[in-house]
Scaffold this motif. Structure first.
Motif, PDB file in Angstrom:
ATOM      1  N   VAL A 143       0.793  -1.434  -0.012  1.00 28.66           N
ATOM      2  CA  VAL A 143       0.065   0.031  -0.216  1.00 28.66           C
ATOM      3  C   VAL A 143       0.903   1.285  -0.278  1.00 28.66           C
ATOM      4  O   VAL A 143       0.380   2.374  -0.001  1.00 28.66           O
ATOM      5  N   ASP A 144       2.210   1.259   0.041  1.00 31.67           N
ATOM      6  CA  ASP A 144       3.404   2.310   0.047  1.00 31.67           C
ATOM      7  C   ASP A 144       3.891   2.377  -1.004  1.00 31.67           C
ATOM      8  O   ASP A 144       4.534   1.980  -1.670  1.00 31.67           O
ATOM      9  N   ALA A 145       3.095   3.456  -1.844  1.00 31.85           N
ATOM     10  CA  ALA A 145       3.591   3.958  -3.363  1.00 31.85           C
ATOM     11  C   ALA A 145       4.949   4.394  -3.368  1.00 31.85           C
ATOM     12  O   ALA A 145       5.617   3.924  -4.196  1.00 31.85           O
ATOM     13  N   SER A 146       5.310   4.879  -2.595  1.00 30.51           N
ATOM     14  CA  SER A 146       6.791   5.619  -2.561  1.00 30.51           C
ATOM     15  C   SER A 146       7.601   4.647  -2.257  1.00 30.51           C
ATOM     16  O   SER A 146       8.727   4.629  -2.887  1.00 30.51           O
ATOM     17  N   GLY A 147       7.437   3.784  -1.413  1.00 31.16           N
ATOM     18  CA  GLY A 147       8.233   2.667  -0.906  1.00 31.16           C
ATOM     19  C   GLY A 147       8.645   1.487  -2.294  1.00 31.16           C
ATOM     20  O   GLY A 147       9.484   1.312  -2.656  1.00 31.16           O
ATOM     21  N   LEU A 148       7.433   1.459  -3.064  1.00 36.95           N
ATOM     22  CA  LEU A 148       7.427   0.556  -4.137  1.00 36.95           C
ATOM     23  C   LEU A 148       8.542   1.418  -5.132  1.00 36.95           C
ATOM     24  O   LEU A 148       9.164   0.864  -6.027  1.00 36.95           O
ATOM     25  N   GLU A 149       8.410   2.725  -5.590  1.00 39.73           N
ATOM     26  CA  GLU A 149       9.104   3.412  -6.365  1.00 39.73           C
ATOM     27  C   GLU A 149      10.474   3.402  -5.774  1.00 39.73           C
ATOM     28  O   GLU A 149      11.417   3.094  -6.767  1.00 39.73           O
ATOM     29  N   ARG A 150      10.822   3.484  -4.923  1.00 35.90           N
ATOM     30  CA  ARG A 150      12.120   3.323  -4.125  1.00 35.90           C
ATOM     31  C   ARG A 150      12.672   1.958  -4.385  1.00 35.90           C
ATOM     32  O   ARG A 150      13.916   1.734  -4.950  1.00 35.90           O
ATOM     33  N   LEU A 151      12.145   0.869  -4.174  1.00 39.55           N
ATOM     34  CA  LEU A 151      12.209  -0.265  -4.354  1.00 39.55           C
ATOM     35  C   LEU A 151      12.702  -0.502  -5.656  1.00 39.55           C
ATOM     36  O   LEU A 151      13.877  -1.177  -5.936  1.00 39.55           O
ATOM     37  N   ARG A 152      12.298  -0.039  -6.763  1.00 38.73           N
ATOM     38  CA  ARG A 152      12.340  -0.238  -8.275  1.00 38.73           C
ATOM     39  C   ARG A 152      13.916   0.271  -8.434  1.00 38.73           C
ATOM     40  O   ARG A 152      14.647  -0.258  -9.369  1.00 38.73           O
ATOM     41  N   THR A 153      14.387   1.468  -7.622  1.00 40.10           N
ATOM     42  CA  THR A 153      15.511   2.002  -8.054  1.00 40.10           C
ATOM     43  C   THR A 153      16.868   1.147  -7.291  1.00 40.10           C
ATOM     44  O   THR A 153      17.857   1.449  -7.561  1.00 40.10           O
ATOM     45  N   GLU A 154      16.299   0.306  -6.280  1.00 40.55           N
ATOM     46  CA  GLU A 154      17.440  -0.240  -5.716  1.00 40.55           C
ATOM     47  C   GLU A 154      17.725  -1.905  -5.930  1.00 40.55           C
ATOM     48  O   GLU A 154      18.797  -2.226  -5.499  1.00 40.55           O
ATOM     49  N   VAL A 155      16.692  -2.410  -6.797  1.00 40.49           N
ATOM     50  CA  VAL A 155      16.748  -3.985  -6.949  1.00 40.49           C
ATOM     51  C   VAL A 155      17.409  -4.185  -7.921  1.00 40.49           C
ATOM     52  O   VAL A 155      17.527  -3.208  -9.033  1.00 40.49           O
TER      53      VAL A 155
END
Length: 273
Positions: A51-63
């Motif tokens: 449910v955390d949209a900003s966290g998912l965007e951050r995830l995309r840049t880290e994996v």
């Protein structure tokens, strides 16, 4: 549900074979994001939902291998959102190799002092959300003879003081895991539970109770993710329940041989009672 990275395609590897697929809930941080990273390294096409949209965007840049990552908003208590998430990941082939029910919340403190709506939500997300994920994904898991991994907890060994609703939710996850493993084994689906004690994630932010002070926080998210990826690689090894770390392993072993009165005494002292 917002989605990214090829939502309605049939994923294939360079050899032309279908890529293995996985769904991880609660994927925006902590255990979820660590697990997503390990699955991507292992060659999976991964649906990471939260449910955390900003966290998912951050995830995309880290994996690593982010081109094989699908992200989307998912309230795990909403069946229609579950169906959208599943469709986004499996595409036309309809096969899901791994489902990781990780999403969870925690309400800590004296039971009677915690707002009941918060406690109800704990049960809805931790228990009902896990049930709904299993229910929605069953056909896709059966088609792939896949693996379900549910995040349980050492709090499901014996009910924990100051964590009553959380313990109740994890006892439900434990029972669901054991029952579905029996039901679904003839269909080739393995259902497993992972049992950490306290892990250093946002779930524990602001939590200061006797058991966290006495036992400490000894695990990091990747400790749990490493156990999860081990189960993914060999789901038939090690049985239904998989402890993470010395503390949880010791507690589960003790529970197998100790009378309830002794377990109650230990947990009473751990809980500062």
């Amino acid at each position: 549900m917002s989605e990214h990275a090829g939502a309605n395609t049939t994923p294939t590897s360079r050899s032309g074979r279908r890529k293995r697929t996985a769904i991880v809930t609660g994927a925006a941080g902590g255990i979820g994001s660590a697990t997503v990273a390990r699955l991507l390294r292992a060659g999976f096409r991964v649906g990471a939902f939260d449910v955390d949209a900003s966290g998912l965007e951050r995830l995309r840049t880290e994996v690593p291998n982010a081109d094989q990552l699908i992200t989307g908003i998912l309230d795990v208590t909403d069946e229609s959102q579950w169906r959208e998430a599943l469709s986004a990941v499996v595409g036309e082939h309809g096969k899901l190799d791994v489902l990781i029910n990780n999403a969870g919340i925690l309400a800590a403190g004296a039971f009677e002092e915690i707002d009941f709506a918060r406690q109800r939500r704990t049960l809805e997300i931790n228990a009902t959300g896990t049930m709904l994920g299993c229910f929605t994904c069953h056909d896709a898991l059966a088609a792939a003879q896949g693996t379900v991994i549910n995040l349980c907890s050492a709090s499901a060994i014996y009910g924990q003081a100051d964590l009553a609703s959380y313990s109740a939710s994890k006892f439900a996850v434990r029972g669901l895991t054991e029952a579905l493993d029996l039901e679904w084994a003839p269909q080739g689906i393995a259902v497993r539970a992972v049992w950490p004690l306290y892990v250093g994630t946002g779930l524990l932010n602001g939590v200061d109770i006797a058991s966290t002070r006495g036992l400490g926080v000894k695990l990091v998210p990747d400790d749990v993710a490493r156990t999860i990826i081990g189960i993914v690689r060999r789901p038939q090894r090690g049985g239904v329940h998989h402890s993470v770390g010395f503390q949880a392993t010791w507690m589960r072993a003790l529970a197998q041989v100790s009378p309830d009165a002794f377990l109650r005494l230990i947990n009473r002292r751990v809980g500062g009672r």
